[in-house]
Write an enzyme that holds these catalytic residues in place. Sequence first.
Site, mmCIF file in Angstrom:
data_model
loop_
_atom_site.group_PDB
_atom_site.id
_atom_site.type_symbol
_atom_site.label_atom_id
_atom_site.label_comp_id
_atom_site.label_asym_id
_atom_site.label_seq_id
_atom_site.Cartn_x
_atom_site.Cartn_y
_atom_site.Cartn_z
ATOM 1 N N ARG A 11 0.827 -1.569 0.149
ATOM 2 C CA ARG A 11 0.338 -0.196 -0.040
ATOM 3 C C ARG A 11 1.033 1.630 -0.192
ATOM 4 O O ARG A 11 0.242 2.060 -0.368
ATOM 5 C CB ARG A 11 -1.437 -0.194 1.295
ATOM 6 C CG ARG A 11 -0.365 -0.116 2.772
ATOM 7 C CD ARG A 11 -0.890 0.122 3.476
ATOM 8 N NE ARG A 11 -0.228 -0.697 4.420
ATOM 9 C CZ ARG A 11 -0.248 -0.135 6.083
ATOM 10 N NH1 ARG A 11 -1.024 0.826 6.165
ATOM 11 N NH2 ARG A 11 -0.243 -1.249 6.859
ATOM 12 N N SER A 38 -3.880 5.146 6.713
ATOM 13 C CA SER A 38 -4.040 3.569 6.345
ATOM 14 C C SER A 38 -3.513 3.608 4.915
ATOM 15 O O SER A 38 -3.074 2.153 4.573
ATOM 16 C CB SER A 38 -4.812 2.537 7.362
ATOM 17 O OG SER A 38 -5.518 3.538 7.228
ATOM 18 N N GLU A 59 -17.846 5.390 1.832
ATOM 19 C CA GLU A 59 -17.302 5.248 0.389
ATOM 20 C C GLU A 59 -18.357 5.322 -0.995
ATOM 21 O O GLU A 59 -17.360 5.235 -1.680
ATOM 22 C CB GLU A 59 -17.749 3.344 1.111
ATOM 23 C CG GLU A 59 -16.109 2.961 2.223
ATOM 24 C CD GLU A 59 -17.079 2.732 3.176
ATOM 25 O OE1 GLU A 59 -18.235 3.128 3.446
ATOM 26 O OE2 GLU A 59 -16.051 3.235 4.431
ATOM 27 N N HIS A 110 -5.500 -3.004 2.023
ATOM 28 C CA HIS A 110 -5.490 -3.930 3.199
ATOM 29 C C HIS A 110 -6.012 -5.332 2.311
ATOM 30 O O HIS A 110 -7.335 -6.219 3.251
ATOM 31 C CB HIS A 110 -6.600 -3.718 4.138
ATOM 32 C CG HIS A 110 -5.997 -2.431 4.933
ATOM 33 N ND1 HIS A 110 -5.826 -1.182 3.545
ATOM 34 C CD2 HIS A 110 -5.487 -2.194 5.989
ATOM 35 C CE1 HIS A 110 -4.613 -0.361 5.242
ATOM 36 N NE2 HIS A 110 -5.234 -0.905 5.706
ATOM 37 N N ASP A 118 -7.023 -8.474 12.078
ATOM 38 C CA ASP A 118 -8.666 -8.011 11.852
ATOM 39 C C ASP A 118 -8.905 -8.489 11.480
ATOM 40 O O ASP A 118 -11.081 -7.726 11.624
ATOM 41 C CB ASP A 118 -8.818 -6.668 10.791
ATOM 42 C CG ASP A 118 -7.992 -5.050 11.614
ATOM 43 O OD1 ASP A 118 -7.816 -5.302 12.583
ATOM 44 O OD2 ASP A 118 -7.752 -4.354 10.444
ATOM 45 N N ARG A 168 -1.942 -4.628 3.255
ATOM 46 C CA ARG A 168 -1.667 -4.052 4.941
ATOM 47 C C ARG A 168 -0.523 -4.272 4.789
ATOM 48 O O ARG A 168 0.728 -3.229 5.545
ATOM 49 C CB ARG A 168 -2.795 -4.821 5.917
ATOM 50 C CG ARG A 168 -2.637 -3.548 7.366
ATOM 51 C CD ARG A 168 -3.662 -3.888 7.746
ATOM 52 N NE ARG A 168 -2.894 -3.375 9.134
ATOM 53 C CZ ARG A 168 -1.407 -3.683 10.279
ATOM 54 N NH1 ARG A 168 -1.036 -4.971 9.462
ATOM 55 N NH2 ARG A 168 -1.275 -2.394 11.200
#
Lengths: 315, 284
Positions: A11, A38, A59, A110, A118, A168
């Site tokens: 990323r 992030s 989004e 991610h 997560d 990620r």
Amino acid sequence: MVTVLEYKPSREGLGEALLEIADQYPQLVAIGADTANSTSLGKFAKKYPERFVNVGIAEQNAVGIAVGLSLVGKLPVVSTYAMFLAGRCWEEIRQSVCYNYSNVKLVGTHAGLTVGPDGASHQILEDIALMRVLPNMSVIVPSDANEAKVAVKKSLEKVGAVYIRLSREKLPVFTSPEEDFVIGKAKLLREGSDCGIISCGVMVYESLVAAEILEKQGINCRVINMHTVKPIDTEAIINTAKKCKCIVTCEEHQVYGGLGSAVAEVVIKNYPVPQRFVGIKDKFGESGPAEGLMLKYGLKAQHIVETVKEVIKYK
Amino acid sequence: MEKENIRYSELERLCKEFRKTILKIITEAGSGHPGGSLSVVEILTTLYYLHLNHNPKNPFDDKRDRVVLSKGHSCPALYVILAELGYFDKQELHNLRKVNSILQGHPARVYNGGDEVKFVPGIEVSTGSLGYGLSVAVGMALGFKMDNKQNLVFAICSDGEHQEGSIWEAIMFAGFKQLDNLIEIVDYNKLQQESRIDDSVSLEPLKEKYISFNWQVYEVDGHKISELDTALADAKKYKGKPKVIIAHTVKGKGVSFMENNVDWHGKAPSKELLEQALKELEGK
């Protein structure tokens, strides 16, 4: 040995690319959804606040706004977690991005199992399939941070919708920043004729490791980095099928609908050979470190080794 | 004032003709959405004839204002007006919903059924799936602001699509960003496909909702050109907030058996009923 230059999340290629290229594209606008830091857009947002839009946790609005921006001449890059971009916004992407023939770049970060702790809610394993089926959409799955950076830059040169899938986790960086990158043109990483391994994303590194293990056992594999899943490099697939007479595809994604399916579509039509699929077998992921999850869900080099040995039997 | 009245009566006459053509082409197509097309006629007519900065001879002119028909199913009304203004040949109206026509059942910015991609004159955004148009309009308005351009963006939304969550994401963002180059018009005809809106999930109090989201709100009779004209004129001048004109309308307006009748949301009249409707409209 595959040379690992460093360990870095892919990323980060996004943020670096946009910072480097911003002055070259005055119409470039980045859009985040409470996720700029992030997704690695944080520095861009600081340096070019007038060219960064934070829509908040919305989004769908991010995608709609990007389309509107593109229709009045801006060059929008939307980035947030792949789950909420490709997943949540699939219909906006179909109706507003693709059906409008808009020039919007979507960068889902991610993605995949490697998002790790997560858990399954954030581990999208379906986005390649979801984006690949859309008309007017290109799909790129870079294998490391260096490739991600060049992929982002190249996507801006291309007119039309592009989806780029990034990770990620800190993962091995093994491609050179100077490497040639052409959207839709696969990279031949290793020559061999016993089995073709065609991979994308984090699985490219695992494939190279697997090929080394197999070489020691007298099995020579042809390894292809299929960074662009759409438009797919048909020629590279056909050549691999002809040369190796069997194929293993590897992806950090469901085995349904992703890279493996895209390769099979080409193989079956042009030069049918046995194919096996390394990927997630119709399951959700779970929490845990990236490495541990790849091991549990069959995405490590050793799994590719086993699969290659299996498919060779059917040549 | 008298001059304005003459202009209004000319537009009223045009609206009557538009209604007749809308019903004719829907009947010819054998399907379509007469109810919401008839309710939006004065809204679109007032916008295109009195307020929109546009040039049908140069439909892709950079300086043009943008119109997003978020309630895409009402496109027969838009098509009829665009054809009258000369965006494309009126003959094309007879191809509505037919194979090889640029006039899709829901508006398409690009006709993709041919060998080459063809941009459809006058259609700024492909719509049809409710709840998406306003975000796109917001993006356009934001883009114009970023480039210090004076273009305005008009979004025509349905009342029913306010039940979509995405609409509220756009409303919240536009109010917060004070996008005063954005003017939304809500065709508040009170009916959705299956029922009265108040019998499914009511939007009320709609005006107060917009006010609380930091929008400037106008409420008008959506069939009175003079009221729409006044509201649009004021909305164009008003600075510091996005604007919404809540236009109270009647679904199926102008045809007695269609008015306020959910049955006429999405079906074409028979030839007999078309004749009856045309006679009624002629008598008005």
